[in-house]
Design a protein around this motif. Structure first.
Motif, mmCIF file in Angstrom:
data_model
loop_
_atom_site.group_PDB
_atom_site.id
_atom_site.type_symbol
_atom_site.label_atom_id
_atom_site.label_comp_id
_atom_site.label_asym_id
_atom_site.label_seq_id
_atom_site.Cartn_x
_atom_site.Cartn_y
_atom_site.Cartn_z
ATOM 1 N N PHE A 178 0.826 -1.205 0.000
ATOM 2 C CA PHE A 178 0.000 0.000 0.000
ATOM 3 C C PHE A 178 0.860 1.255 0.000
ATOM 4 N N VAL A 179 1.937 1.240 0.778
ATOM 5 C CA VAL A 179 2.795 2.421 0.858
ATOM 6 C C VAL A 179 3.570 2.616 -0.444
ATOM 7 N N LEU A 180 4.018 1.532 -1.062
ATOM 8 C CA LEU A 180 4.782 1.656 -2.300
ATOM 9 C C LEU A 180 3.918 2.115 -3.472
ATOM 10 N N VAL A 181 2.637 1.810 -3.452
ATOM 11 C CA VAL A 181 1.745 2.202 -4.539
ATOM 12 C C VAL A 181 1.457 3.702 -4.479
ATOM 13 N N GLN A 182 1.465 4.268 -3.281
ATOM 14 C CA GLN A 182 1.131 5.678 -3.137
ATOM 15 C C GLN A 182 2.256 6.569 -3.629
ATOM 16 N N ASN A 183 1.883 7.722 -4.148
ATOM 17 C CA ASN A 183 2.848 8.732 -4.551
ATOM 18 C C ASN A 183 2.898 9.783 -3.446
ATOM 19 N N PRO A 184 4.076 10.173 -2.989
ATOM 20 C CA PRO A 184 4.136 11.107 -1.874
ATOM 21 C C PRO A 184 3.558 12.483 -2.199
ATOM 22 N N LYS A 185 3.455 12.829 -3.477
ATOM 23 C CA LYS A 185 2.930 14.148 -3.843
ATOM 24 C C LYS A 185 1.433 14.111 -4.127
ATOM 25 N N GLY A 186 0.779 13.011 -3.898
ATOM 26 C CA GLY A 186 -0.658 12.946 -4.065
ATOM 27 C C GLY A 186 -1.090 12.330 -5.382
ATOM 28 N N SER B 90 -6.820 7.408 -4.120
ATOM 29 C CA SER B 90 -5.958 7.881 -3.034
ATOM 30 C C SER B 90 -6.662 7.778 -1.690
ATOM 31 N N ASP B 91 -7.967 8.049 -1.649
ATOM 32 C CA ASP B 91 -8.710 7.888 -0.396
ATOM 33 C C ASP B 91 -8.743 6.428 0.038
ATOM 34 N N PHE B 92 -8.935 5.536 -0.934
ATOM 35 C CA PHE B 92 -8.941 4.100 -0.626
ATOM 36 C C PHE B 92 -7.589 3.657 -0.081
ATOM 37 N N LEU B 93 -6.505 4.117 -0.722
ATOM 38 C CA LEU B 93 -5.170 3.725 -0.269
ATOM 39 C C LEU B 93 -4.859 4.308 1.103
ATOM 40 N N GLU B 94 -5.301 5.528 1.359
ATOM 41 C CA GLU B 94 -5.053 6.142 2.663
ATOM 42 C C GLU B 94 -5.827 5.421 3.764
ATOM 43 N N LYS B 95 -7.076 5.111 3.506
ATOM 44 C CA LYS B 95 -7.882 4.390 4.507
ATOM 45 C C LYS B 95 -7.352 2.970 4.717
ATOM 46 N N ILE C 123 -3.436 0.105 12.083
ATOM 47 C CA ILE C 123 -4.182 -0.209 13.307
ATOM 48 C C ILE C 123 -4.189 -1.716 13.562
ATOM 49 N N LEU C 124 -4.365 -2.511 12.500
ATOM 50 C CA LEU C 124 -4.322 -3.975 12.668
ATOM 51 C C LEU C 124 -2.951 -4.436 13.157
ATOM 52 N N LEU C 125 -1.891 -3.824 12.630
ATOM 53 C CA LEU C 125 -0.534 -4.190 13.058
ATOM 54 C C LEU C 125 -0.334 -3.883 14.540
ATOM 55 N N ILE C 126 -0.829 -2.739 14.983
ATOM 56 C CA ILE C 126 -0.716 -2.393 16.403
ATOM 57 C C ILE C 126 -1.524 -3.355 17.262
ATOM 58 N N VAL C 127 -2.744 -3.671 16.837
ATOM 59 C CA VAL C 127 -3.598 -4.582 17.613
ATOM 60 C C VAL C 127 -2.976 -5.975 17.702
ATOM 61 N N PHE C 128 -2.468 -6.484 16.574
ATOM 62 C CA PHE C 128 -1.837 -7.811 16.595
ATOM 63 C C PHE C 128 -0.566 -7.810 17.439
ATOM 64 N N SER C 129 0.195 -6.726 17.382
ATOM 65 C CA SER C 129 1.407 -6.645 18.200
ATOM 66 C C SER C 129 1.077 -6.622 19.683
ATOM 67 N N LEU C 130 0.061 -5.861 20.042
ATOM 68 C CA LEU C 130 -0.365 -5.858 21.441
ATOM 69 C C LEU C 130 -0.916 -7.219 21.857
#
Length: 116
Positions: A19-27, A47-52, A59-66
């Motif tokens: 997801f991060v690699l697909v996004q362009n930092p300039k929008g 871009s909204d779909f990729l951001e969400k 959030i899933l990564l944080i929840v699984f780590s906890l």
């Protein structure tokens, strides 16, 4: 259960990297390809779909780590990390507080002439 969390964390990390690699930092990113008059498969704002999606995966990564942290020590085996550490073998004690004893040099006497 720990193995399940580890597998889920690995899957989430791979998806998050994509997801991060697909996004362009300039929008621009993936959405710039679909900015024409038509929308591909009904996605108008990629871009909204990729951001969400990125926020959801974080959030899933944080929840699984906890979750793995909460379930880790108390579940499964009863041995803890301190039980697995081996105690080093006792070696000779070194007395580092005292200076080493200096031996007095032995006085050497010249060899007597035996030819006299």
């Amino acid at each position: 259960m720990t193995t399940l969390f580890i597998v889920l964390i690995i899957i989430v990390c791979i998806l998050l990297a994509l997801f991060v690699l697909v996004q362009n930092p300039k929008g621009g990113g993936l959405s710039s390809g679909f900015s024409g008059g038509s929308s591909l498969m009904g996605v108008q704002r990629t871009s909204d779909f990729l951001e969400k999606g990125t926020w959801t995966l974080i959030i899933l990564l944080i929840v699984f780590s906890l979750g793995i942290n909460i379930l880790g020590p108390s579940s499964g085996s009863s041995s803890s990390l301190s039980d697995q550490i081996e105690v080093p073998a006792a070696g000779p004690k070194l007395n580092l507080n005292t200076a080493p004893a200096q031996e007095a040099p032995q006085a050497t006497t010249p060899a007597a002439d035996s030819t006299k």
